[in-house]
Design an enzyme around this catalytic site. Structure first.
Site, PDB file in Angstrom:
ATOM      1  N   GLU A 202      -7.341  -6.204  -0.558  1.00  0.00           N
ATOM      2  CA  GLU A 202      -8.019  -5.864   0.691  1.00  0.00           C
ATOM      3  C   GLU A 202      -8.401  -4.399   0.649  1.00  0.00           C
ATOM      4  O   GLU A 202      -7.947  -3.641  -0.220  1.00  0.00           O
ATOM      5  CB  GLU A 202      -7.140  -6.154   1.907  1.00  0.00           C
ATOM      6  CG  GLU A 202      -5.851  -5.385   1.946  1.00  0.00           C
ATOM      7  CD  GLU A 202      -4.965  -5.770   3.132  1.00  0.00           C
ATOM      8  OE1 GLU A 202      -4.104  -4.948   3.499  1.00  0.00           O
ATOM      9  OE2 GLU A 202      -5.116  -6.875   3.668  1.00  0.00           O
ATOM     10  N   HIS A 241      -3.526  -4.163   8.475  1.00  0.00           N
ATOM     11  CA  HIS A 241      -2.433  -3.485   7.811  1.00  0.00           C
ATOM     12  C   HIS A 241      -2.590  -1.972   7.875  1.00  0.00           C
ATOM     13  O   HIS A 241      -3.698  -1.445   7.875  1.00  0.00           O
ATOM     14  CB  HIS A 241      -2.360  -3.898   6.337  1.00  0.00           C
ATOM     15  CG  HIS A 241      -1.858  -5.285   6.143  1.00  0.00           C
ATOM     16  ND1 HIS A 241      -2.213  -6.043   5.056  1.00  0.00           N
ATOM     17  CD2 HIS A 241      -1.040  -6.054   6.892  1.00  0.00           C
ATOM     18  CE1 HIS A 241      -1.627  -7.229   5.149  1.00  0.00           C
ATOM     19  NE2 HIS A 241      -0.914  -7.250   6.246  1.00  0.00           N
TER      20      HIS A 241
END
Length: 291
Positions: A202, A241
């Site tokens: 990611e 995150h």
């Protein structure tokens, strides 16, 4: 074969008597994990879920020979005993604490997965963490991922397509982690049961680029199927995150995709494509082998 965790691993759970620890330890036991101890300070000498409880990790290790610890509570990582593998599910550990924690485990020669991760499963053998039991099936695909939810989606998609897994590892999405993509990929490279690797990255940080350059692009010898999430995230904005934040040109989806393609990985745009590509690589390992 597997990496990091097997049916022979002797697992303790820190925070076993708490709500989260209880729920997930029950699932771990149901999957077949060899759960030998729990650690809850002040509750030593009791039992919970049929498992002996100890006040400290040192006591639990000495009495049970535990070699893997699953952490379901905010933990002072200056542990009082050396465990070979620590899996930290906990989210929200302050960065300064993690700097000290990682330095400690590196000095002690301990492997740390996480924090802020779903843990790991060796299909058909054992799990430590929160990955659902029913989606895992034994097979030749290794999975390493920064995203918990996408880990579940890939495992389930592969299993539904009749493609099983060796070990699935969620390394976590925080800026400071234990094992990196590079570390887990090197373990998969040496595992004879793993024929294909799925890597779910990611935006944010540079771990995917580093793994592409230093591991995948250097005679990895196995097909790698990749997916990068967060491609539509605007620069400078944190997405999900704590580690998923782009700074300048560092950590962009484009830089990660380009690095992985240069290294020879097959990059997919959807999870469905990931499942199809991994299945094709399993069916035709010689033609799909990484060059």
């Amino acid at each position: 074969m597997s990496i990091l965790l097997s049916s022979q691993s002797r697992v303790l759970v820190q925070g076993l008597t708490g709500r989260e620890g209880t729920f997930h330890a029950e699932q771990m036991k149901a999957y077949g994990t060899n759960l030998v101890a729990g650690v809850s300070p002040g509750k030593g000498g009791s039992t919970h879920l049929g498992v002996p409880i100890f006040d400290t990790v040192a006591d639990a290790k000495r009495e049970t020979g535990a070699d893997v610890s699953g952490i379901f509570v905010p933990a002072p990582f200056a542990a009082d005993a050396i465990i070979e593998l620590i899996v930290c599910i906990t989210e929200g550990i302050p960065l300064y604490d993690m700097v000290r924690a990682r330095a400690f485990v590196e000095d002690a020669g301990v492997k740390l997965i996480g924090p802020n991760c779903p843990g790991l499963v060796t299909a058909g053998q054992a799990k430590v963490g929160i990955i659902p039991n029913h989606i895992n099936h034994e097979g030749p695909v290794g999975i390493v991922s920064r995203s918990g939810t996408l880990t579940y989606e890939v495992i389930q998609g592969l299993s539904q397509a009749g493609v099983g897994q060796t070990t699935s590892v969620g390394i976590g999405g925080d800026p400071i982690l234990g094992l990196s993509f590079q570390d887990v990929l090197r373990l998969f490279k040496e595992d004879p049961a793993t024929h294909v690797v799925v890597m779910i990255g990611e935006i944010g940080g540079s771990d995917e680029e580093a793994a592409a350059e230093s591991v995948i692009g250097r005679d990895f010898g196995k097909p790698v199927v990749g997916f990068i999430s967060g491609r539509t995230a605007p620069p400078g904005k944190r997405m999900g995150h704590a580690g998923a934040i782009i700074s300048g040109n560092t950590g962009t989806a484009s830089s990660k995709v380009q690095a992985l393609k240069r290294a020879g990985a097959e990059i997919c745009d959807t999870i469905e494509e990931v499942v199809a590509a991994a299945g094709a690589a399993v069916d035709q390992p010689s033609s799909a082998a990484h060059r």
